[in-house]
Write a protein that holds these residues in place. Structure first.
Motif, PDB file in Angstrom:
ATOM      1  N   SER A  14      -1.801   8.535 -28.047  1.00  0.00           N
ATOM      2  CA  SER A  14      -2.896   8.958 -28.913  1.00  0.00           C
ATOM      3  C   SER A  14      -3.552   7.728 -29.531  1.00  0.00           C
ATOM      4  O   SER A  14      -2.887   6.923 -30.180  1.00  0.00           O
ATOM      5  CB  SER A  14      -2.387   9.883 -30.022  1.00  0.00           C
ATOM      6  OG  SER A  14      -3.464  10.319 -30.837  1.00  0.00           O
ATOM      7  N   GLN A  15      -4.835   7.581 -29.324  1.00  0.00           N
ATOM      8  CA  GLN A  15      -5.560   6.452 -29.879  1.00  0.00           C
ATOM      9  C   GLN A  15      -6.068   6.809 -31.272  1.00  0.00           C
ATOM     10  O   GLN A  15      -6.493   7.938 -31.525  1.00  0.00           O
ATOM     11  CB  GLN A  15      -6.719   6.044 -28.975  1.00  0.00           C
ATOM     12  CG  GLN A  15      -7.790   7.112 -28.814  1.00  0.00           C
ATOM     13  CD  GLN A  15      -8.769   6.780 -27.709  1.00  0.00           C
ATOM     14  OE1 GLN A  15      -8.418   6.822 -26.525  1.00  0.00           O
ATOM     15  NE2 GLN A  15     -10.005   6.461 -28.084  1.00  0.00           N
ATOM     16  N   ALA A  16      -6.014   5.827 -32.173  1.00  0.00           N
ATOM     17  CA  ALA A  16      -6.422   6.080 -33.554  1.00  0.00           C
ATOM     18  C   ALA A  16      -6.966   4.797 -34.165  1.00  0.00           C
ATOM     19  O   ALA A  16      -6.576   3.690 -33.790  1.00  0.00           O
ATOM     20  CB  ALA A  16      -5.236   6.588 -34.371  1.00  0.00           C
ATOM     21  N   ARG A  17      -7.867   4.959 -35.115  1.00  0.00           N
ATOM     22  CA  ARG A  17      -8.353   3.835 -35.916  1.00  0.00           C
ATOM     23  C   ARG A  17      -8.908   4.391 -37.220  1.00  0.00           C
ATOM     24  O   ARG A  17      -9.273   5.571 -37.304  1.00  0.00           O
ATOM     25  CB  ARG A  17      -9.424   3.026 -35.178  1.00  0.00           C
ATOM     26  CG  ARG A  17     -10.673   3.817 -34.842  1.00  0.00           C
ATOM     27  CD  ARG A  17     -11.772   2.956 -34.268  1.00  0.00           C
ATOM     28  NE  ARG A  17     -12.957   3.744 -33.964  1.00  0.00           N
ATOM     29  CZ  ARG A  17     -14.187   3.266 -33.962  1.00  0.00           C
ATOM     30  NH1 ARG A  17     -14.405   1.998 -34.277  1.00  0.00           N
ATOM     31  NH2 ARG A  17     -15.227   4.032 -33.670  1.00  0.00           N
ATOM     32  N   MET A  18      -8.980   3.531 -38.232  1.00  0.00           N
ATOM     33  CA  MET A  18      -9.461   3.952 -39.540  1.00  0.00           C
ATOM     34  C   MET A  18     -10.958   3.731 -39.711  1.00  0.00           C
ATOM     35  O   MET A  18     -11.539   4.186 -40.686  1.00  0.00           O
ATOM     36  CB  MET A  18      -8.710   3.190 -40.640  1.00  0.00           C
ATOM     37  CG  MET A  18      -7.240   3.558 -40.751  1.00  0.00           C
ATOM     38  SD  MET A  18      -6.989   5.248 -41.323  1.00  0.00           S
ATOM     39  CE  MET A  18      -7.384   5.065 -43.068  1.00  0.00           C
ATOM     40  N   THR A  19     -11.595   3.033 -38.772  1.00  0.00           N
ATOM     41  CA  THR A  19     -12.994   2.638 -38.944  1.00  0.00           C
ATOM     42  C   THR A  19     -13.948   3.504 -38.133  1.00  0.00           C
ATOM     43  O   THR A  19     -14.901   3.000 -37.537  1.00  0.00           O
ATOM     44  CB  THR A  19     -13.185   1.157 -38.570  1.00  0.00           C
ATOM     45  OG1 THR A  19     -12.665   0.946 -37.239  1.00  0.00           O
ATOM     46  CG2 THR A  19     -12.463   0.248 -39.538  1.00  0.00           C
ATOM     47  N   SER A  20     -13.707   4.799 -38.102  1.00  0.00           N
ATOM     48  CA  SER A  20     -14.646   5.714 -37.451  1.00  0.00           C
ATOM     49  C   SER A  20     -16.036   5.537 -38.048  1.00  0.00           C
ATOM     50  O   SER A  20     -16.203   5.416 -39.265  1.00  0.00           O
ATOM     51  CB  SER A  20     -14.171   7.151 -37.653  1.00  0.00           C
ATOM     52  OG  SER A  20     -15.175   8.071 -37.323  1.00  0.00           O
ATOM     53  N   PRO A  24     -15.258   7.451 -41.756  1.00  0.00           N
ATOM     54  CA  PRO A  24     -14.179   6.450 -41.859  1.00  0.00           C
ATOM     55  C   PRO A  24     -12.932   7.017 -42.534  1.00  0.00           C
ATOM     56  O   PRO A  24     -13.020   7.791 -43.502  1.00  0.00           O
ATOM     57  CB  PRO A  24     -14.818   5.352 -42.722  1.00  0.00           C
ATOM     58  CG  PRO A  24     -16.293   5.517 -42.528  1.00  0.00           C
ATOM     59  CD  PRO A  24     -16.514   6.995 -42.366  1.00  0.00           C
ATOM     60  N   GLY A  25     -11.762   6.634 -41.994  1.00  0.00           N
ATOM     61  CA  GLY A  25     -10.492   7.058 -42.576  1.00  0.00           C
ATOM     62  C   GLY A  25     -10.122   8.493 -42.322  1.00  0.00           C
ATOM     63  O   GLY A  25      -9.156   9.009 -42.883  1.00  0.00           O
ATOM     64  N   LYS A  26     -10.860   9.154 -41.412  1.00  0.00           N
ATOM     65  CA  LYS A  26     -10.695  10.598 -41.241  1.00  0.00           C
ATOM     66  C   LYS A  26      -9.275  11.003 -40.870  1.00  0.00           C
ATOM     67  O   LYS A  26      -8.787  12.052 -41.318  1.00  0.00           O
ATOM     68  CB  LYS A  26     -11.679  11.117 -40.195  1.00  0.00           C
ATOM     69  CG  LYS A  26     -11.484  10.529 -38.786  1.00  0.00           C
ATOM     70  CD  LYS A  26     -12.561  10.987 -37.819  1.00  0.00           C
ATOM     71  CE  LYS A  26     -12.401  10.351 -36.448  1.00  0.00           C
ATOM     72  NZ  LYS A  26     -13.477  10.771 -35.515  1.00  0.00           N
ATOM     73  N   VAL A  27      -8.586  10.223 -40.044  1.00  0.00           N
ATOM     74  CA  VAL A  27      -7.300  10.682 -39.522  1.00  0.00           C
ATOM     75  C   VAL A  27      -6.230  10.789 -40.604  1.00  0.00           C
ATOM     76  O   VAL A  27      -5.240  11.500 -40.422  1.00  0.00           O
ATOM     77  CB  VAL A  27      -6.800   9.813 -38.356  1.00  0.00           C
ATOM     78  CG1 VAL A  27      -7.731   9.945 -37.174  1.00  0.00           C
ATOM     79  CG2 VAL A  27      -6.616   8.369 -38.763  1.00  0.00           C
ATOM     80  N   LEU A  28      -6.435  10.100 -41.724  1.00  0.00           N
ATOM     81  CA  LEU A  28      -5.470  10.200 -42.824  1.00  0.00           C
ATOM     82  C   LEU A  28      -6.012  11.003 -44.002  1.00  0.00           C
ATOM     83  O   LEU A  28      -5.363  11.085 -45.056  1.00  0.00           O
ATOM     84  CB  LEU A  28      -5.051   8.803 -43.300  1.00  0.00           C
ATOM     85  CG  LEU A  28      -4.227   7.981 -42.301  1.00  0.00           C
ATOM     86  CD1 LEU A  28      -3.803   6.661 -42.921  1.00  0.00           C
ATOM     87  CD2 LEU A  28      -2.997   8.753 -41.807  1.00  0.00           C
ATOM     88  N   MET A  29      -7.180  11.619 -43.841  1.00  0.00           N
ATOM     89  CA  MET A  29      -7.702  12.472 -44.909  1.00  0.00           C
ATOM     90  C   MET A  29      -6.792  13.687 -45.087  1.00  0.00           C
ATOM     91  O   MET A  29      -6.288  14.243 -44.109  1.00  0.00           O
ATOM     92  CB  MET A  29      -9.133  12.895 -44.588  1.00  0.00           C
ATOM     93  CG  MET A  29     -10.121  11.746 -44.684  1.00  0.00           C
ATOM     94  SD  MET A  29     -11.792  12.143 -44.048  1.00  0.00           S
ATOM     95  CE  MET A  29     -12.298  13.426 -45.188  1.00  0.00           C
ATOM     96  N   PRO A  30      -6.546  14.114 -46.340  1.00  0.00           N
ATOM     97  CA  PRO A  30      -5.554  15.177 -46.578  1.00  0.00           C
ATOM     98  C   PRO A  30      -6.096  16.582 -46.324  1.00  0.00           C
ATOM     99  O   PRO A  30      -7.234  16.907 -46.667  1.00  0.00           O
ATOM    100  CB  PRO A  30      -5.214  14.988 -48.058  1.00  0.00           C
ATOM    101  CG  PRO A  30      -6.453  14.399 -48.657  1.00  0.00           C
ATOM    102  CD  PRO A  30      -7.053  13.524 -47.591  1.00  0.00           C
TER     103      PRO A  30
END
Length: 247
Positions: A14-20, A24-30
């Motif tokens: 699974s590819q991921a980054r925080m700089t969408s 930005p930061g979407k993958v760790l948004m609660p």
């Protein structure tokens, strides 16, 4: 037909980054008290296959490295733009000969679908096969997966030169640049490709937040999830206007 191992070493990367760029930061948004990425990983674990996280070397992705450590997920870090090289590094480091490509902005991706896809790939016994549910799309965006061999990945890594090929990982394969790729499409009888369950914008996130917090969508198998969307067109409307970014 190129022979394929009857018992391959399979990995979901699974590819991921925080700089969408759009969120930005979407993958760790609660959502519901835990990061969106937690739902993604929990759903992938239903495939009962090893999961690897491929992130960038940017310091902005250090929170993703911390998440991987907390979840005991093997981690590979590499170029932000050359995502293809991240996949190749992961396949080499962990000696994978069958790769499942997914993206981390899909919190409801169903691991049981991936498992079925992998089993079908292995039954075909062909290392030149590319199997996915994205070329002939009948599943919503957000339930996407692609399955290909280390042989096809190596070919793309060694020969792909266009920046878009390196960034998007699989165009060299699924556009059959070698002329020797065989295709198999993973489809469902009823087309639900108009639905959007990936998170690229704030409106996408709002839909997933409602689905998970109010309808417990993270606990639903795919068919039940799609039945839920069928029954609630007002939810589908939350992000129906969003256009997918072009590859």
């Amino acid at each position: 037909m190129a022979d394929f191992p009857s018992v391959p070493r399979v990995g979901i990367i699974s590819q991921a980054r925080m700089t969408s760029t759009r969120l930005p930061g979407k993958v760790l948004m609660p959502i519901g008290g835990q990061p969106m990425l937690q739902y993604h990983v929990s759903r992938l674990r239903e495939a009962e296959l090893p999961i690897y996280l491929a992130i960038t070397t940017n310091t902005t992705d250090n929170p993703l490295a911390d998440f991987a450590a907390d979840q005991s997920l093997p981690l590979v870090r590499g170029s932000e733009d050359d995502v293809l090289s991240r996949y190749w590094s992961c396949a080499e480091q962990y000696e994978l000969n069958l790769i499942v490509r997914v993206t981390s902005d899909c919190p409801l991706l169903d691991g049981t679908l991936i498992r079925r896809g992998v089993e079908e790939y292995i039954r075909q016994g062909d290392a030149r096969l590319y199997l996915s549910n994205v070329l002939e799309r009948t599943y919503p965006r957000g339930l996407d997966f692609e399955i290909f061999s280390r042989e096809l990945l190596a070919e793309a890594f060694q020969q792909a030169t266009q920046p878009s090929d390196r960034e998007h990982v699989t165009p060299f394969i699924h556009q059959n640049r070698s002329g020797r790729v065989r295709f198999r499409h993973f489809t469902r009888p009823a087309n639900r490709s108009a639905y959007r369950l990936t998170v690229d914008t704030a409106d996408d996130f709002e839909l997933l937040k409602v689905l998970i917090e109010q309808h417990h969508a993270h606990q639903l198998p795919t068919d039940a999830l799609l039945d839920l969307l069928d029954a609630h067109p007002e939810l589908v409307a939350l992000n129906a206007h969003i256009e997918q970014k072009k590859v």
